[in-house]
Design a protein around this motif. Structure first.
Motif, PDB file in Angstrom:
ATOM      1  N   LYS A  90     -11.961  -9.079  -6.867  1.00 23.46           N
ATOM      2  CA  LYS A  90     -11.614 -10.250  -7.249  1.00 23.46           C
ATOM      3  C   LYS A  90     -12.393 -11.766  -7.432  1.00 23.46           C
ATOM      4  CE  LYS A  90      -7.053  -9.015  -7.979  1.00 23.46           C
ATOM      5  NZ  LYS A  90      -6.161  -9.747  -7.519  1.00 23.46           N
ATOM      6  N   VAL A  91     -13.848 -11.556  -6.419  1.00 26.40           N
ATOM      7  CA  VAL A  91     -14.638 -13.150  -7.127  1.00 26.40           C
ATOM      8  C   VAL A  91     -15.841 -12.127  -7.644  1.00 26.40           C
ATOM      9  CG1 VAL A  91     -16.211 -14.317  -5.821  1.00 26.40           C
ATOM     10  CG2 VAL A  91     -14.053 -13.777  -5.086  1.00 26.40           C
ATOM     11  N   SER A  92     -16.288 -12.655  -9.016  1.00 28.84           N
ATOM     12  CA  SER A  92     -16.839 -12.166  -9.477  1.00 28.84           C
ATOM     13  C   SER A  92     -18.708 -12.595  -9.122  1.00 28.84           C
ATOM     14  CB  SER A  92     -17.077 -13.331 -11.227  1.00 28.84           C
ATOM     15  OG  SER A  92     -17.214 -14.204 -10.695  1.00 28.84           O
ATOM     16  N   ARG A 133     -13.875 -20.756  -9.253  1.00 25.49           N
ATOM     17  CA  ARG A 133     -12.522 -19.907  -9.265  1.00 25.49           C
ATOM     18  C   ARG A 133     -12.565 -18.914  -7.758  1.00 25.49           C
ATOM     19  NH1 ARG A 133      -8.957 -22.204  -9.655  1.00 25.49           N
ATOM     20  NH2 ARG A 133      -7.959 -20.723  -9.574  1.00 25.49           N
ATOM     21  N   VAL A 134     -12.825 -19.748  -6.763  1.00 18.63           N
ATOM     22  CA  VAL A 134     -12.714 -18.775  -5.507  1.00 18.63           C
ATOM     23  C   VAL A 134     -11.951 -19.673  -4.495  1.00 18.63           C
ATOM     24  CG1 VAL A 134     -14.632 -18.701  -3.308  1.00 18.63           C
ATOM     25  CG2 VAL A 134     -15.058 -18.919  -5.902  1.00 18.63           C
ATOM     26  N   ALA A 150     -19.551 -16.159  -9.701  1.00 16.41           N
ATOM     27  CA  ALA A 150     -18.333 -17.148  -8.832  1.00 16.41           C
ATOM     28  C   ALA A 150     -19.274 -16.768  -6.749  1.00 16.41           C
ATOM     29  CB  ALA A 150     -17.365 -16.262  -8.851  1.00 16.41           C
ATOM     30  N   GLU A 151     -19.424 -15.327  -7.035  1.00 15.91           N
ATOM     31  CA  GLU A 151     -19.737 -15.328  -4.815  1.00 15.91           C
ATOM     32  C   GLU A 151     -22.066 -16.173  -5.659  1.00 15.91           C
ATOM     33  OE1 GLU A 151     -19.733 -11.750  -3.724  1.00 15.91           O
ATOM     34  OE2 GLU A 151     -19.934 -11.783  -2.107  1.00 15.91           O
ATOM     35  N   CYS A 203      -9.396 -14.725  -6.726  1.00 13.58           N
ATOM     36  CA  CYS A 203      -9.738 -15.871  -7.875  1.00 13.58           C
ATOM     37  C   CYS A 203      -9.059 -17.304  -7.842  1.00 13.58           C
ATOM     38  CB  CYS A 203      -8.905 -14.766  -8.727  1.00 13.58           C
ATOM     39  SG  CYS A 203      -9.872 -16.108 -10.630  1.00 13.58           S
ATOM     40  N   ASP A 208      -4.702 -17.490  -6.592  1.00 18.57           N
ATOM     41  CA  ASP A 208      -4.988 -15.069  -6.883  1.00 18.57           C
ATOM     42  C   ASP A 208      -4.289 -15.013  -4.928  1.00 18.57           C
ATOM     43  OD1 ASP A 208      -5.007 -13.362  -6.847  1.00 18.57           O
ATOM     44  OD2 ASP A 208      -7.613 -13.116  -6.399  1.00 18.57           O
ATOM     45  N   ARG A 257      -4.305  -7.701  -2.920  1.00 19.91           N
ATOM     46  CA  ARG A 257      -5.169  -8.889  -3.496  1.00 19.91           C
ATOM     47  C   ARG A 257      -6.481  -7.493  -4.681  1.00 19.91           C
ATOM     48  NH1 ARG A 257     -11.086  -8.336  -3.007  1.00 19.91           N
ATOM     49  NH2 ARG A 257     -11.994 -10.967  -2.860  1.00 19.91           N
TER      50      ARG A 257
END
Ligand code: PMP
Length: 351
Positions: free
Chosen positions: A237-239, A215-216, A242-243, A81, A85, A233
Motif C-alpha cells: 500500500k506504500v509505494s 499518500r502516507v 512514498a516510503e 496509502c 486508507d 490493508r
C-alpha cells in the motif's frame, strides 16, 4: 435498471470530487502551505531505484521509523496509502457488515462514506453545544465501533481526555481516534495507544509533515489490534518513492523542519483567528488544528461567500447549516501573505 448487480449500501455514495480548480490562494484542504520537508524532496530526487520490483509488502522500514517517532514498537504500527486508507482498512477489519459506527457530527466528511463503503451503518451523534463529543449519547447509540476526530475537522476543537477515557472504559467498542491534526495541538494519544486494547490512533503525513501528495498514513495500537487492520490493508500500500520520502521526513532534519513549521502554523493560527474576529459577521472558533472554522453570523450563506472569495482568487471550504454552528467557512492556516489576502477578500465580500 443496471445490467449488473450492485451493493445496496452504495446507492447513497458519490465519488469524492473536491473543487480543485487552480486558485491563487488555496486555503481549502488543510495541507501544509509551507510545502514539504526539504529532506524528503531531496530523498525523492536522489533515491530513485528499484521501481521495477515491488516495495516492502508492509513497509517495514517505514514502520520502524514511525514507531520511533510514536514511541511504540514496530509491530504496534500499521501504514497505508494516506490515513484514508488506514481508516478504511480499520473499518473493514474491526466490524462485521451491518455493524454500527457511531461518530460525533459534524466531523471528517468522509467517515459516513467510509462506513457505507464497508457495509457499516453510520450513526452520527450531535456534538454537545460546547463543541465536545457527547460521550453519553455515543455510548447510548450502542456502537460496534466509535470514530472520534481530535482536533476535530471542521471545528478544530480537541476532545477532552476524560471523554476518550470514558469511551474506552464504558464501551466494548473499538475507538478509532483520528489525530490527523494532533501535531498542531498537543501530545495526543499516539504513544499510549498500545496500552489500551480497544484504541487505534490514526495519523497522517499529509498535514504537519507536508506530504499529502505522497499518500502516507499510519495507525498505532496494540499488536493484536494492528495485526487485524493489517489483514484488511493488504500488501504494497506504500509505494517505494512514498516510503523513501516518508522516512526522510522522519529523519532528524525532516523532523526539525516539521517542528519549526508547526510552531509557525500555531502563531499564524492565532493571527488568523484574531484578525477574522474583527470582521463584522464573523465568529472564529478557537482552533487547535492548522485551520480555523469561521462562523458566518450575519445571515450570509457559506457557499455564496466562498463563491465570491473564489472570484477574488481565494479558495476556502464552505459548510452549510452545520448543526449548532450554522453557516461556516473552514480556512487553512498558512504563511502570513496568504492569510492577509484572504482577510482582505473576506472583509470586502462581507462589506
Ligand atoms: N482524517 C482527517 C480528519 C482529515 O481531515 C483528513 C484529510 N482531509 C484525513 C483523515 C485523510 O488524510 P490523508 O488520507 O491524506 O492522510
Amino acid at each position: 435498471v443496471s445490467a449488473f448487480a450492485t451493493r445496496r449500501s452504495y446507492a447513497e455514495l458519490r465519488p469524492y470530487r473536491p473543487d480543485r480548480r487552480p486558485c491563487a490562494v488555496d486555503l481549502s484542504d488543510n495541507t501544509n502551505l509551507w510545502g514539504s520537508p526539504p529532506a524528503a524532496l531531496a530523498a525523492l530526487r536522489e533515491g530513485a531505484g528499484g521501481e521495477a520490483r515491488y516495495p516492502a509488502a508492509q513497509a517495514d522500514a517505514l514502520r520502524e521509523a514511525l514507531a520511533g517517532y510514536a514511541g511504540v514498537r514496530p509491530e504496534e504500527v500499521v501504514t497505508g496509502c494516506g490515513s484514508d486508507d488506514v481508516l478504511d482498512s480499520a473499518l473493514r477489519a474491526l466490524a462485521e457488515p451491518g455493524a454500527r459506527l457511531a461518530f460525533p457530527w459534524p466531523t471528517f466528511t468522509m467517515i459516513p462514506d467510509f462506513a457505507r463503503m464497508n457495509g457499516l451503518k453510520p450513526v452520527p451523534v450531535a456534538l454537545r453545544a460546547d463543541g465536545q463529543p457527547d460521550a453519553e449519547a455515543l455510548l447510548r447509540a450502542a456502537p460496534d465501533l466509535v470514530y472520534l476526530c481530535s482536533p476535530n475537522n471542521p471545528t478544530g476543537l480537541e476532545a477532552e481526555a476524560r471523554t476518550v477515557e470514558r469511551l474506552l472504559a464504558e464501551s466494548g467498542a473499538v475507538l478509532i481516534l483520528d489525530e490527523a491534526y494532533a501535531e498542531f495541538a498537543g501530545a495526543g494519544w499516539l504513544g499510549s495507544a498500545p496500552a489500551h486494547p480497544r484504541l487505534l490512533v490514526v495519523r497522517t503525513l499529509s498535514k504537519a509533515f507536508g506530504l499529502a501528495g505522497v499518500r502516507v498514513g499510519y495507525a498505532a495500537g496494540s499488536a493484536a489490534l494492528v495485526a487485524e487492520v493489517e489483514k484488511s490493508r493488504g500488501p504494497y500500500k506504500v509505494s517505494t518513492p512514498a516510503e523513501t520520502a516518508a522516512r526522510a521526513a522522519l529523519s532528524p532534519a525532516g523532523l526539525a523542519w516539521v517542528r519549526a513549521r508547526v510552531e509557525e502554523a500555531r502563531s499564524e493560527r492565532a493571527f488568523l483567528g484574531a484578525e477574522a474576529a474583527r470582521i463584522p459577521g464573523v465568529e472564529p472558533l478557537s482552533s487547535r488544528a492548522n485551520f480555523v472554522l469561521l462562523r458566518l453570523t450575519g445571515g450570509r450563506e457559506a457557499a455564496e461567500v466562498a463563491g465570491a472569495l473564489r472570484e477574488r482568487g481565494v479558495a476556502v471550504r464552505p459548510f452549510a447549516a452545520l448543526p449548532g454552528l450554522g453557516e461556516a467557512l473552514r480556512v487553512t492556516v498558512g504563511p502570513r501573505p496568504l492569510l492577509e489576502s484572504f482577510l482582505d477578500a473576506l472583509a470586502e465580500v462581507l462589506r
